[in-house]
Design a protein around this motif. Structure first.
Motif, mmCIF file in Angstrom:
data_model
loop_
_atom_site.group_PDB
_atom_site.id
_atom_site.type_symbol
_atom_site.label_atom_id
_atom_site.label_comp_id
_atom_site.label_asym_id
_atom_site.label_seq_id
_atom_site.Cartn_x
_atom_site.Cartn_y
_atom_site.Cartn_z
ATOM 1 N N HIS A 90 76.827 56.368 -19.242
ATOM 2 C CA HIS A 90 75.774 57.389 -18.927
ATOM 3 C C HIS A 90 76.083 58.751 -19.699
ATOM 4 O O HIS A 90 77.135 58.834 -20.151
ATOM 5 N N PHE A 91 75.098 59.418 -19.987
ATOM 6 C CA PHE A 91 75.291 60.559 -20.648
ATOM 7 C C PHE A 91 75.934 61.989 -19.785
ATOM 8 O O PHE A 91 76.482 62.986 -20.208
ATOM 9 N N GLU A 92 75.363 61.820 -18.657
ATOM 10 C CA GLU A 92 75.768 62.809 -17.601
ATOM 11 C C GLU A 92 77.268 63.050 -17.197
ATOM 12 O O GLU A 92 77.821 61.945 -16.938
ATOM 13 N N GLU A 97 75.952 53.856 -12.430
ATOM 14 C CA GLU A 97 76.486 54.333 -13.775
ATOM 15 C C GLU A 97 77.916 54.671 -13.887
ATOM 16 O O GLU A 97 78.542 54.924 -12.780
ATOM 17 N N VAL A 98 78.156 54.712 -15.078
ATOM 18 C CA VAL A 98 79.716 55.224 -15.283
ATOM 19 C C VAL A 98 79.481 56.330 -16.443
ATOM 20 O O VAL A 98 78.957 56.352 -17.184
ATOM 21 N N SER A 99 80.171 57.394 -15.908
ATOM 22 C CA SER A 99 80.185 58.953 -16.713
ATOM 23 C C SER A 99 81.107 58.717 -17.870
ATOM 24 O O SER A 99 82.315 58.116 -17.862
ATOM 25 N N PRO A 100 80.954 59.509 -18.802
ATOM 26 C CA PRO A 100 81.794 59.683 -19.755
ATOM 27 C C PRO A 100 83.282 60.285 -19.503
ATOM 28 O O PRO A 100 84.488 59.907 -20.034
ATOM 29 N N ARG A 101 83.196 61.106 -18.528
ATOM 30 C CA ARG A 101 84.508 61.621 -17.772
ATOM 31 C C ARG A 101 85.182 60.551 -17.384
ATOM 32 O O ARG A 101 86.239 60.563 -17.504
ATOM 33 N N VAL A 116 83.395 54.073 -27.078
ATOM 34 C CA VAL A 116 82.252 53.538 -26.490
ATOM 35 C C VAL A 116 81.193 52.806 -27.446
ATOM 36 O O VAL A 116 80.817 53.701 -28.437
ATOM 37 N N ILE A 117 80.700 51.772 -26.998
ATOM 38 C CA ILE A 117 79.213 51.184 -27.979
ATOM 39 C C ILE A 117 78.293 51.999 -27.423
ATOM 40 O O ILE A 117 78.129 52.042 -26.012
ATOM 41 N N ILE A 118 77.445 52.402 -28.187
ATOM 42 C CA ILE A 118 76.289 53.266 -27.661
ATOM 43 C C ILE A 118 74.975 52.546 -28.439
ATOM 44 O O ILE A 118 75.157 52.423 -29.789
ATOM 45 N N GLY A 119 74.094 52.105 -27.701
ATOM 46 C CA GLY A 119 72.724 51.886 -28.223
ATOM 47 C C GLY A 119 72.775 50.489 -28.600
ATOM 48 O O GLY A 119 72.082 49.998 -29.602
ATOM 49 N N HIS A 120 73.682 49.814 -28.029
ATOM 50 C CA HIS A 120 73.588 48.281 -28.355
ATOM 51 C C HIS A 120 72.248 47.574 -28.121
ATOM 52 O O HIS A 120 71.415 48.196 -27.207
ATOM 53 N N SER A 121 71.723 46.648 -29.056
ATOM 54 C CA SER A 121 70.449 46.210 -28.968
ATOM 55 C C SER A 121 70.031 45.733 -27.605
ATOM 56 O O SER A 121 68.847 45.679 -26.968
ATOM 57 N N GLU A 122 71.080 45.243 -26.926
ATOM 58 C CA GLU A 122 70.969 44.498 -25.577
ATOM 59 C C GLU A 122 70.538 45.701 -24.514
ATOM 60 O O GLU A 122 69.888 45.336 -23.697
ATOM 61 N N ARG A 123 71.080 46.694 -24.830
ATOM 62 C CA ARG A 123 70.733 47.911 -23.923
ATOM 63 C C ARG A 123 69.439 48.346 -24.241
ATOM 64 O O ARG A 123 68.595 48.932 -23.399
ATOM 65 N N ARG A 163 76.360 62.621 -28.270
ATOM 66 C CA ARG A 163 76.915 63.786 -27.712
ATOM 67 C C ARG A 163 77.847 64.058 -26.712
ATOM 68 O O ARG A 163 78.983 64.601 -26.829
ATOM 69 N N ALA A 164 77.717 63.147 -25.707
ATOM 70 C CA ALA A 164 78.408 63.220 -24.339
ATOM 71 C C ALA A 164 79.797 62.712 -24.917
ATOM 72 O O ALA A 164 81.088 62.864 -24.518
#
Ligand code: PEP
Length: 254
Positions: free
Chosen positions: A68-70, A78-82, A91-98, A114-115
């Protein structure tokens, strides 16, 4: 050393129990001894700490498959960046399955990159067109939109990682050709030069993903703009993933 250290990343997706993850790690023992390539493993959240423990001090990178971005809050499930940054460095971001199954769009991708950056996590940003978009000759427009909107307002560090993953090649057993993947990767590098800077584009690592196997990886890493691979299915087989990693290192060592 090449100007860009290549990357061999394995996305385990929603596979592997604890016992299966342990067996896979055992099979991958020694993969960190392959010189000249950065290895990244992306197990499911539940196995992150376990896999990280197995490779502690080895140089093998550990990645979340999403986050998550928060920073924290009432976001059940969800799981946070922290939280992620306690066990992972990537971290993989924007995978097509997502994007396909979980309504992820370029706005949320932007917030997640950004996060990740503000929590010291290195993103692997996934982009790529669908088959209908390629057939309609919209590949360039799609990649432009994904990179423009996904990176809007962000300042990328040298060595940033983008994975070019055409959705029609993911999990289908039918990879792109080296030529098609090279064209798209060169375009991604040009877009990074335009949207970020020529220096960032030159150092960015662009990976190909989509039905990569030990038998076909050479065709991709022979291309000048492809700096490694994001591997799904074949990364669940320790021998395959090790062979892929060796081939990436060998191709980029000269
Ligand atoms: C992926 O999930 O990023 C992927 C490329 O999968 P596969 O290698 O199985 O096509």
């Amino acid at each position: 050393m090449p100007a860009r250290t290549p990357v061999s990343a394995g996305n385990w997706k929603m596979h592997a129990t604890n016992a299966e993850a342990d067996a896979l790690c055992e099979g991958l023992r020694g993969i960190d001894a392959i010189a000249g390539v950065e290895v990244v493993l992306a197990p499911a959240y539940l196995q992150l700490a376990r896999v990280a423990d197995r490779f502690i001090g080895s140089g093998v990178g550990i990645a979340g498959q999403n986050m998550h971005f928060e920073e924290q809050g009432a976001f059940t499930g969800e799981v946070s960046p922290r939280q992620l940054a306690e066990v992972a460095d990537w971290v993989i971001i924007g995978h097509s399955e997502r994007r396909q199954y979980f309504c992820e769009d370029d706005r949320s991708v932007n917030a997640k990159v950004r996060a990740a950056q503000s929590h010291g996590l290195k993103p692997i940003l996934c982009v790529g067109e669908q088959r209908t978009e390629r057939e309609a000759e919209r590949t360039e427009a799609v990649l432009r939109r994904q990179l423009h909107d996904g990176l809007d307002g962000l300042e990328l560090p040298p060595g940033f990682v983008v994975a070019y993953e055409p959705t029609w090649a993911i999990g289908t057993g039918i990879p792109a050709t080296g030529e098609v993947a090279q064209q798209a990767s060169a375009l991604i590098r040009d877009l990074l030069a335009e949207l970020q800077s020529p220096e960032i584009a030159e150092t960015a690592r662009i990976l190909y993903g989509g039905s990569v196997k030990a038998e076909n990886i050479a065709e991709f890493v022979a291309q000048p703009d492809i700096d490694g691979a994001l591997v799904g299915g074949a990364s669940l087989d320790a021998e395959q993933f090790t062979a892929i990693t060796r081939a990436i290192a060998a191709a980029k060592s000269s």
